[in-house]
Design an enzyme around this catalytic site. Structure first.
Site, PDB file in Angstrom:
ATOM      1  CB  SER A 124      -0.847  -0.023   1.271  1.00 38.71           C
ATOM      2  OG  SER A 124      -1.411   1.235   1.505  1.00 38.71           O
ATOM      3  CE1 TYR A 148      -3.980  -2.761   5.410  1.00 38.86           C
ATOM      4  CE2 TYR A 148      -3.554  -0.448   4.939  1.00 38.86           C
ATOM      5  CZ  TYR A 148      -3.809  -1.729   4.499  1.00 38.86           C
ATOM      6  OH  TYR A 148      -3.889  -1.988   3.153  1.00 38.86           O
ATOM      7  CE  LYS A 152      -1.526  -4.569   3.204  1.00 41.40           C
ATOM      8  NZ  LYS A 152      -1.844  -5.866   2.621  1.00 41.40           N
ATOM      9  CE1 TYR A 176      -2.043  -3.823  -5.638  1.00 41.24           C
ATOM     10  CE2 TYR A 176      -3.588  -4.070  -3.830  1.00 41.24           C
ATOM     11  CZ  TYR A 176      -2.826  -4.627  -4.821  1.00 41.24           C
ATOM     12  OH  TYR A 176      -2.863  -5.987  -5.016  1.00 41.24           O
ATOM     13  CG  PHE A 177      -0.820   5.430  -4.920  1.00 36.86           C
ATOM     14  CD1 PHE A 177       0.191   4.506  -5.225  1.00 36.86           C
ATOM     15  CD2 PHE A 177      -0.460   6.590  -4.266  1.00 36.86           C
ATOM     16  CE1 PHE A 177       1.528   4.749  -4.880  1.00 36.86           C
ATOM     17  CE2 PHE A 177       0.873   6.856  -3.932  1.00 36.86           C
ATOM     18  CZ  PHE A 177       1.858   5.933  -4.236  1.00 36.86           C
TER      19      PHE A 177
HETATM   20  P1  NAD Z   1     -10.967  -6.824   0.779  1.00 38.39           P
HETATM   21  O1  NAD Z   1     -11.208  -6.822   2.258  1.00 38.39           O
HETATM   22  O2  NAD Z   1     -12.115  -6.563  -0.122  1.00 38.39           O
HETATM   23  O3  NAD Z   1     -10.313  -8.229   0.364  1.00 38.39           O
HETATM   24  C1  NAD Z   1      -9.483  -8.973   1.235  1.00 38.39           C
HETATM   25  C2  NAD Z   1     -10.018 -10.390   1.277  1.00 38.39           C
HETATM   26  O4  NAD Z   1      -9.211 -11.146   2.193  1.00 38.39           O
HETATM   27  C3  NAD Z   1     -11.466 -10.470   1.770  1.00 38.39           C
HETATM   28  O5  NAD Z   1     -12.253 -11.199   0.845  1.00 38.39           O
HETATM   29  C4  NAD Z   1     -11.364 -11.204   3.100  1.00 38.39           C
HETATM   30  O6  NAD Z   1     -12.500 -12.019   3.369  1.00 38.39           O
HETATM   31  C5  NAD Z   1     -10.072 -11.991   2.920  1.00 38.39           C
HETATM   32  N1  NAD Z   1      -9.420 -12.317   4.181  1.00 38.39           N
HETATM   33  C6  NAD Z   1      -9.213 -11.510   5.264  1.00 38.39           C
HETATM   34  N2  NAD Z   1      -8.593 -12.190   6.235  1.00 38.39           N
HETATM   35  C7  NAD Z   1      -8.384 -13.455   5.778  1.00 38.39           C
HETATM   36  C8  NAD Z   1      -7.806 -14.619   6.330  1.00 38.39           C
HETATM   37  N3  NAD Z   1      -7.305 -14.630   7.580  1.00 38.39           N
HETATM   38  N4  NAD Z   1      -7.761 -15.748   5.592  1.00 38.39           N
HETATM   39  C9  NAD Z   1      -8.272 -15.755   4.328  1.00 38.39           C
HETATM   40  N5  NAD Z   1      -8.852 -14.690   3.760  1.00 38.39           N
HETATM   41  C10 NAD Z   1      -8.904 -13.540   4.477  1.00 38.39           C
HETATM   42  O7  NAD Z   1      -9.777  -5.814   0.490  1.00 38.39           O
HETATM   43  P2  NAD Z   1      -9.245  -5.235  -0.890  1.00 38.39           P
HETATM   44  O8  NAD Z   1      -9.590  -3.801  -0.931  1.00 38.39           O
HETATM   45  O9  NAD Z   1      -9.616  -6.123  -1.993  1.00 38.39           O
HETATM   46  O10 NAD Z   1      -7.669  -5.315  -0.605  1.00 38.39           O
HETATM   47  C11 NAD Z   1      -6.889  -6.411  -1.037  1.00 38.39           C
HETATM   48  C12 NAD Z   1      -5.473  -6.220  -0.514  1.00 38.39           C
HETATM   49  O11 NAD Z   1      -4.973  -4.972  -1.012  1.00 38.39           O
HETATM   50  C13 NAD Z   1      -5.376  -6.143   1.000  1.00 38.39           C
HETATM   51  O12 NAD Z   1      -4.207  -6.801   1.402  1.00 38.39           O
HETATM   52  C14 NAD Z   1      -5.273  -4.651   1.269  1.00 38.39           C
HETATM   53  O13 NAD Z   1      -4.589  -4.400   2.476  1.00 38.39           O
HETATM   54  C15 NAD Z   1      -4.492  -4.175   0.063  1.00 38.39           C
HETATM   55  N6  NAD Z   1      -4.724  -2.748  -0.254  1.00 38.39           N
HETATM   56  C16 NAD Z   1      -5.995  -2.293  -0.447  1.00 38.39           C
HETATM   57  C17 NAD Z   1      -6.213  -0.936  -0.725  1.00 38.39           C
HETATM   58  C18 NAD Z   1      -7.602  -0.383  -0.907  1.00 38.39           C
HETATM   59  O14 NAD Z   1      -7.762   0.848  -0.859  1.00 38.39           O
HETATM   60  N7  NAD Z   1      -8.638  -1.201  -1.149  1.00 38.39           N
HETATM   61  C19 NAD Z   1      -5.121  -0.055  -0.821  1.00 38.39           C
HETATM   62  C20 NAD Z   1      -3.843  -0.557  -0.640  1.00 38.39           C
HETATM   63  C21 NAD Z   1      -3.645  -1.919  -0.354  1.00 38.39           C
HETATM   64  N1  UFG Z   2     -12.622  11.291   3.075  1.00 38.04           N
HETATM   65  C1  UFG Z   2     -13.595  12.205   3.407  1.00 38.04           C
HETATM   66  N2  UFG Z   2     -14.788  11.742   3.885  1.00 38.04           N
HETATM   67  C2  UFG Z   2     -15.040  10.403   4.033  1.00 38.04           C
HETATM   68  C3  UFG Z   2     -14.038   9.479   3.675  1.00 38.04           C
HETATM   69  C4  UFG Z   2     -12.828   9.959   3.206  1.00 38.04           C
HETATM   70  O1  UFG Z   2     -13.407  13.410   3.297  1.00 38.04           O
HETATM   71  O2  UFG Z   2     -16.130  10.050   4.489  1.00 38.04           O
HETATM   72  C5  UFG Z   2     -11.338  11.804   2.558  1.00 38.04           C
HETATM   73  C6  UFG Z   2     -10.180  11.428   3.458  1.00 38.04           C
HETATM   74  O3  UFG Z   2     -10.040  12.375   4.483  1.00 38.04           O
HETATM   75  C7  UFG Z   2      -9.015  11.424   2.471  1.00 38.04           C
HETATM   76  C8  UFG Z   2      -9.653  10.985   1.152  1.00 38.04           C
HETATM   77  O4  UFG Z   2     -11.058  11.189   1.313  1.00 38.04           O
HETATM   78  O5  UFG Z   2      -8.535  12.710   2.343  1.00 38.04           O
HETATM   79  C9  UFG Z   2      -9.404   9.532   0.834  1.00 38.04           C
HETATM   80  O6  UFG Z   2      -9.766   8.762   1.970  1.00 38.04           O
HETATM   81  P1  UFG Z   2      -9.958   7.192   1.924  1.00 38.04           P
HETATM   82  O7  UFG Z   2     -10.343   6.755   3.303  1.00 38.04           O
HETATM   83  O8  UFG Z   2     -10.868   6.808   0.822  1.00 38.04           O
HETATM   84  O9  UFG Z   2      -8.515   6.653   1.526  1.00 38.04           O
HETATM   85  P2  UFG Z   2      -7.092   6.854   2.243  1.00 38.04           P
HETATM   86  O10 UFG Z   2      -6.260   7.688   1.313  1.00 38.04           O
HETATM   87  O11 UFG Z   2      -7.237   7.320   3.617  1.00 38.04           O
HETATM   88  O12 UFG Z   2      -6.562   5.364   2.301  1.00 38.04           O
HETATM   89  C10 UFG Z   2      -6.739   4.407   1.264  1.00 38.04           C
HETATM   90  C11 UFG Z   2      -6.949   3.022   1.864  1.00 38.04           C
HETATM   91  C12 UFG Z   2      -5.703   2.542   2.536  1.00 38.04           C
HETATM   92  C13 UFG Z   2      -4.541   2.639   1.577  1.00 38.04           C
HETATM   93  C14 UFG Z   2      -4.412   4.037   1.032  1.00 38.04           C
HETATM   94  C15 UFG Z   2      -3.332   4.084   0.011  1.00 38.04           C
HETATM   95  O13 UFG Z   2      -8.026   3.048   2.805  1.00 38.04           O
HETATM   96  O14 UFG Z   2      -5.858   1.172   2.907  1.00 38.04           O
HETATM   97  O15 UFG Z   2      -5.627   4.430   0.426  1.00 38.04           O
HETATM   98  O16 UFG Z   2      -3.124   5.412  -0.403  1.00 38.04           O
HETATM   99  F1  UFG Z   2      -3.397   2.303   2.208  1.00 38.04           F
END
Ligand code: NAD
Ligand code: UFG
Length: 332
Positions: A124, A148, A152, A176-177
């Protein structure tokens, strides 16, 4: 090539499954359904026309993982599974360390035992320090500010050590962003349980009247409109990035890191305005206080991924908004 997707029924994993299957890879999925639904499996079948083998198990259970690896004969793993709520991680850090780090160590043990030597890991942008000046480069300073993010960061370090100890092992770390949006079918998308923490699901649910109003966390940042800036990337573009990484991994060695972002930042207000325009809506919002831990502005340098993986995003912010809204409407 047979690829195991851990956490493959989740938001990013399910979109990646579609892209991999379309490109001819054989995909199997493992998930404990902690943050996803078994219905996603049917939706994937619907979209791809393929039946996908599914293992319901917890990656923290080593013996269940071992059985799956024995049966699976995988060639590569994309490791999405994990817990991902930043706020929650500050309340239950041990659960985050146990699941994300413990689960990854179990995965690596099984990969070693069964001779699976290719791993793509979901990291992340939150591993970066806010001291970096955007665009964030892969070589930037790392300093996550919540448990969290530290899971990572620690996993990245563990992978680095493991790759050094096992020269046959190849790892690609994808940072990922901010993924938003959904598949064009409207069948799969981001569907968080309870009140969303992230911006886009909050917007789409407010637009449909499921939530009263959006709060914009802070309008006094040092940005053109005062709201935070992020690198929002369409989840389908992000999913295609995994395909690029998978195609590249054979020719790589050791430990490799790539940002997956667009290289452009949009402010929270810009996203809201785009949404209102393309979705013909007027999402109710109020300006609130800053959210603790938010960085003012971050976006990726996408140069390395473009040069080495041939990764280039295609979708616009408007497509991100429209597809997210389409998914929300379909799932109401
Ligand atoms: P998500 O929660 O939709 O998907 C994660 C999946 O992992 C879920 O289906 C959940 O049921 C499964 N899981 C959780 N714990 C588990 C366990 N102990 N055993 C087996 N399965 C398990 O999340 P996502 O948004 O698809 O994210 C996927 C990955 O990308 C994650 O590792 C997350 O930290 C990373 N990531 C996500 C974002 C974002 O903004 N969505 C940003 C950066 C990194
Ligand atoms: N925001 C609001 N109102 C809301 C939710 C979010 O104003 O109800 C704002 C936040 O303050 C932030 C922006 O929208 O400025 C984006 O917020 P998100 O919560 O959607 O995303 P973040 O950038 O905080 O974090 C996300 C994922 C993390 C990941 C990160 C990577 O949640 O897991 O992107 O850049 F690590």
């Amino acid at each position: 090539m047979k690829v195991l997707l851990t956490g493959g029924l989740g938001y990013i994993g399910s979109h990646t499954a579609v892209e991999l299957i379309s490109a001819g890879f054989e995909v199997e999925i493992m998930d404990n359904l902690y943050n996803s639904s078994i219905n996603v499996l049917d939706k994937l079948k619907n979209i791809t026309g393929k039946q996908i083998k599914f293992y319901k198990l917890d990656m923290c259970n080593l013996s269940d993982m071992d059985k799956m690896f024995k049966e699976g004969c995988f060639d590569a793993v994309i490791h999405f599974a994990g817990l991902k709520a930043v706020g929650e991680s500050t309340k239950i850090p041990l659960t985050y360390y146990e699941t994300n780090i413990g689960g990854t160590i179990n995965l690596l043990k099984c990969m070693e035992k069964y001779g699976v030597n290719k791993l793509i890991f979901s990291s992340s942008a939150c591993v970066y320090s806010t001291e970096n000046v955007p665009p964030y480069k892969e070589s930037g300073i790392l300093k996550p500010i919540n448990p969290y993010g530290r899971t990572k960061y620690f996993i990245e370090e563990i992978l680095k050590d493991y790759v050094n100890a096992n020269p046959k092992f190849k790892a690609i770390i994808l940072r990922y962003f901010n993924p938003i949006g959904a598949h064009e079918s409207g069948l799969i998308g981001e569907n968080p349980n309870g009140i969303p923490n992230n911006l886009m699901p909050y917007i789409t649910r407010t637009a449909l009247g499921k939530l009263d109003q959006l709060t914009i966390f802070g309008d006094d940042y040092n940005t053109p409109d005062g709201t935070c800036i992020r690198d929002f990337i369409h989840v389908v573009d992000l999913a295609k990035g995994h395909l690029k990484a998978l195609n590249k991994i054979e020719g790589l060695s050791g430990y490799n890191i790539y940002n997956l972002g667009t290289g452009h930042g949009y402010s929270v207000l810009e996203v809201l305005n785009s949404f209102n325009k393309v979705c013909e809506n007027k999402v109710k919002y109020k300006l609130g206080k800053r959210r603790e831990g938010d960085s003012e502005c971050n976006f990726a340098s996408s140069e390395k991924a473009e040069k080495e993986l041939g990764f280039k995003t295609e979708k616009t912010i408007e497509e991100m908004c429209l597809s997210a809204f389409n998914f929300e409407k379909n799932n109401s």
